[in-house]
Design a protein around this motif. Structure first.
Motif, mmCIF file in Angstrom:
data_model
loop_
_atom_site.group_PDB
_atom_site.id
_atom_site.type_symbol
_atom_site.label_atom_id
_atom_site.label_comp_id
_atom_site.label_asym_id
_atom_site.label_seq_id
_atom_site.Cartn_x
_atom_site.Cartn_y
_atom_site.Cartn_z
ATOM 1 N N ARG A 6 0.826 -1.195 0.000
ATOM 2 C CA ARG A 6 0.000 0.000 0.000
ATOM 3 C C ARG A 6 0.869 1.257 0.000
ATOM 4 N NH1 ARG A 6 -4.098 -0.615 4.521
ATOM 5 N NH2 ARG A 6 -4.597 -2.411 3.241
ATOM 6 N N ARG A 7 1.922 1.245 0.793
ATOM 7 C CA ARG A 7 2.835 2.392 0.836
ATOM 8 C C ARG A 7 3.551 2.569 -0.500
ATOM 9 N NH1 ARG A 7 3.960 0.800 6.292
ATOM 10 N NH2 ARG A 7 5.796 -0.377 5.611
ATOM 11 N N ARG A 8 3.902 1.448 -1.134
ATOM 12 C CA ARG A 8 4.564 1.522 -2.429
ATOM 13 C C ARG A 8 3.644 2.122 -3.487
ATOM 14 N NH1 ARG A 8 7.278 -4.505 -2.452
ATOM 15 N NH2 ARG A 8 8.984 -4.058 -0.977
ATOM 16 N N ARG A 9 2.374 1.721 -3.455
ATOM 17 C CA ARG A 9 1.414 2.278 -4.414
ATOM 18 C C ARG A 9 1.236 3.776 -4.187
ATOM 19 N NH1 ARG A 9 -1.433 -2.631 -3.458
ATOM 20 N NH2 ARG A 9 -2.765 -1.567 -1.934
ATOM 21 N N LEU A 10 1.179 4.169 -2.919
ATOM 22 C CA LEU A 10 1.031 5.585 -2.586
ATOM 23 C C LEU A 10 2.253 6.367 -3.056
ATOM 24 C CD1 LEU A 10 -0.460 7.907 -1.224
ATOM 25 C CD2 LEU A 10 0.615 7.241 0.948
ATOM 26 N N LEU A 11 3.442 5.817 -2.821
ATOM 27 C CA LEU A 11 4.670 6.477 -3.242
ATOM 28 C C LEU A 11 4.729 6.579 -4.758
ATOM 29 C CD1 LEU A 11 7.402 7.704 -2.518
ATOM 30 C CD2 LEU A 11 8.380 5.396 -2.552
ATOM 31 N N ARG A 12 4.331 5.499 -5.442
ATOM 32 C CA ARG A 12 4.341 5.506 -6.906
ATOM 33 C C ARG A 12 3.375 6.575 -7.437
ATOM 34 N NH1 ARG A 12 2.599 0.621 -7.741
ATOM 35 N NH2 ARG A 12 4.655 -0.315 -7.370
ATOM 36 N N TRP A 13 2.202 6.664 -6.799
ATOM 37 C CA TRP A 13 1.230 7.666 -7.225
ATOM 38 C C TRP A 13 1.750 9.084 -6.980
ATOM 39 C CZ3 TRP A 13 -2.410 8.895 -10.269
ATOM 40 C CH2 TRP A 13 -3.230 9.999 -10.010
ATOM 41 N N LEU A 14 2.427 9.290 -5.860
ATOM 42 C CA LEU A 14 2.977 10.614 -5.562
ATOM 43 C C LEU A 14 4.051 11.017 -6.565
ATOM 44 C CD1 LEU A 14 3.226 10.473 -1.655
ATOM 45 C CD2 LEU A 14 1.600 11.779 -3.030
ATOM 46 N N LEU A 15 4.728 10.033 -7.127
ATOM 47 C CA LEU A 15 5.734 10.316 -8.145
ATOM 48 C C LEU A 15 5.115 10.530 -9.516
ATOM 49 C CD1 LEU A 15 8.461 7.697 -7.121
ATOM 50 C CD2 LEU A 15 8.570 10.181 -6.808
ATOM 51 N N ILE A 16 4.051 9.764 -9.802
ATOM 52 C CA ILE A 16 3.432 9.826 -11.121
ATOM 53 C C ILE A 16 2.520 11.039 -11.266
ATOM 54 C CG2 ILE A 16 1.793 8.660 -12.661
ATOM 55 C CD1 ILE A 16 2.921 6.009 -11.661
ATOM 56 N N ALA A 17 1.801 11.422 -10.196
ATOM 57 C CA ALA A 17 0.802 12.495 -10.273
ATOM 58 C C ALA A 17 1.372 13.806 -10.821
ATOM 59 C CB ALA A 17 0.165 12.713 -8.902
ATOM 60 N N PRO A 18 2.534 14.271 -10.339
ATOM 61 C CA PRO A 18 3.069 15.523 -10.908
ATOM 62 C C PRO A 18 3.406 15.404 -12.391
ATOM 63 C CG PRO A 18 4.121 15.022 -8.805
ATOM 64 C CD PRO A 18 3.347 13.810 -9.200
ATOM 65 N N LEU A 19 3.879 14.225 -12.808
ATOM 66 C CA LEU A 19 4.193 14.032 -14.221
ATOM 67 C C LEU A 19 2.928 14.051 -15.074
ATOM 68 C CD1 LEU A 19 6.892 11.204 -13.929
ATOM 69 C CD2 LEU A 19 7.263 13.659 -14.314
ATOM 70 N N LEU A 20 1.860 13.441 -14.554
ATOM 71 C CA LEU A 20 0.584 13.457 -15.276
ATOM 72 C C LEU A 20 0.041 14.879 -15.377
ATOM 73 C CD1 LEU A 20 -1.232 10.302 -13.860
ATOM 74 C CD2 LEU A 20 -0.349 10.627 -16.173
ATOM 75 N N PHE A 21 0.142 15.612 -14.267
ATOM 76 C CA PHE A 21 -0.328 16.999 -14.268
ATOM 77 C C PHE A 21 0.447 17.821 -15.290
ATOM 78 C CE2 PHE A 21 0.414 21.356 -12.814
ATOM 79 C CZ PHE A 21 -0.886 21.847 -12.809
ATOM 80 N N ALA A 22 1.767 17.665 -15.294
ATOM 81 C CA ALA A 22 2.596 18.416 -16.240
ATOM 82 C C ALA A 22 2.229 18.070 -17.676
ATOM 83 C CB ALA A 22 4.071 18.134 -15.980
#
Length: 248
Positions: A6-22
């Motif tokens: 669960r923590r890994r998924r959260l960390l992955r999402w925190l890394l991916i979200a800014p890239l998706l936004f950009a």
């Protein structure tokens, strides 16, 4: 055992979200380099505001016109009024920001000595910043909104030409309550199309910014008359329509 995945998924999402936004915002701004916007965020926000206040008669007046179909006096007046370094800066006019900061500090100190409120502070937003704010953001003040404004300003300065930035701004700027852009304003206040605006009328439209709900371009008071005369002088100093032809 389930906590780690669960923590890994959260960390992955925190890394991916800014890239998706950009990526999404880059595509959003890039598309508007070629597509004329059917509306702006400010238009939508104002309509929602009117409905929330129970004003069901409110209407948005907006009709896109290419820059070539707008009298050159208007975009030149906008530059003269709001951003005389528009052609040379890259979205942010740091000299103007410093001058505005120093001026506002003096006004605040004088008001404090007199024990009276400050009447008018000076802003330093460029036309690029105003375009970013009008097109993509909401009204109000917050650090989050200022950060997004800076991001969108960088994007439009990178992905659009100066000609396109000025074209979009002349079409989405609010010149009266519910009246957006050169064409709608020309019809409402002067009963003519945007390509028929005179230099005096163009200066009056520029003079009501950034308070178009307080000032009236059609029936200008002393402040708008004085400011529009100064804008005309500055527009002539810039070079008038020759300045616009030299842009880009």
């Amino acid at each position: 055992m389930q906590a780690r995945p669960r923590r890994r998924r959260l960390l992955r999402w925190l890394l991916i979200a800014p890239l998706l936004f950009a990526l999404l915002t880059v595509l959003q701004v890039l598309s508007l380099r070629f597509i004329d916007p059917p509306m702006s965020a400010f238009m939508v926000g104002r309509h929602i505001e009117a409905i929330g206040a129970g004003d069901w008669s409110y209407r948005t007046h907006y009709a896109w016109r290419d820059l070539e179909a707008i009298a050159p006096a208007l975009p030149v007046s906008l530059v003269a009024a709001e951003d005389q370094n528009f052609a040379s800066h890259h979205g942010f006019d740091f000299k103007a920001i410093e001058k505005a900061r120093a001026h506002n500090q003096r006004m605040l100190e004088r008001a404090a000595k007199r024990g009276t409120p400050v009447k008018r502070l000076r802003g330093a937003s460029t036309i690029s910043q105003q375009t970013a704010k009008n097109m993509f953001l909401w009204r109000g003040r917050s650090w989050m909104r200022k950060g997004l404004e800076a991001w969108y300003t960088v994007l439009i300065e990178t992905l659009w030409s100066k000609h396109r930035i000025l074209e979009v701004y002349a079409n989405v700027a609010e010149f009266g309550d519910g009246t957006y852009g050169a064409q709608a304003a020309a019809v409402r206040f002067f009963n003519r199309n945007a390509d028929k605006l005179t230099p005096a009328q163009a200066a009056r439209l520029a003079a009501v910014l950034p308070n178009p709900r307080r000032y009236d371009a059609g029936h200008p008071g002393p402040y708008v008359q004085k400011r529009s005369a100064a804008i005309q002088r500055q527009a002539n100093h810039l070079g008038g329509s020759a300045w616009l032809r030299a842009l880009d």
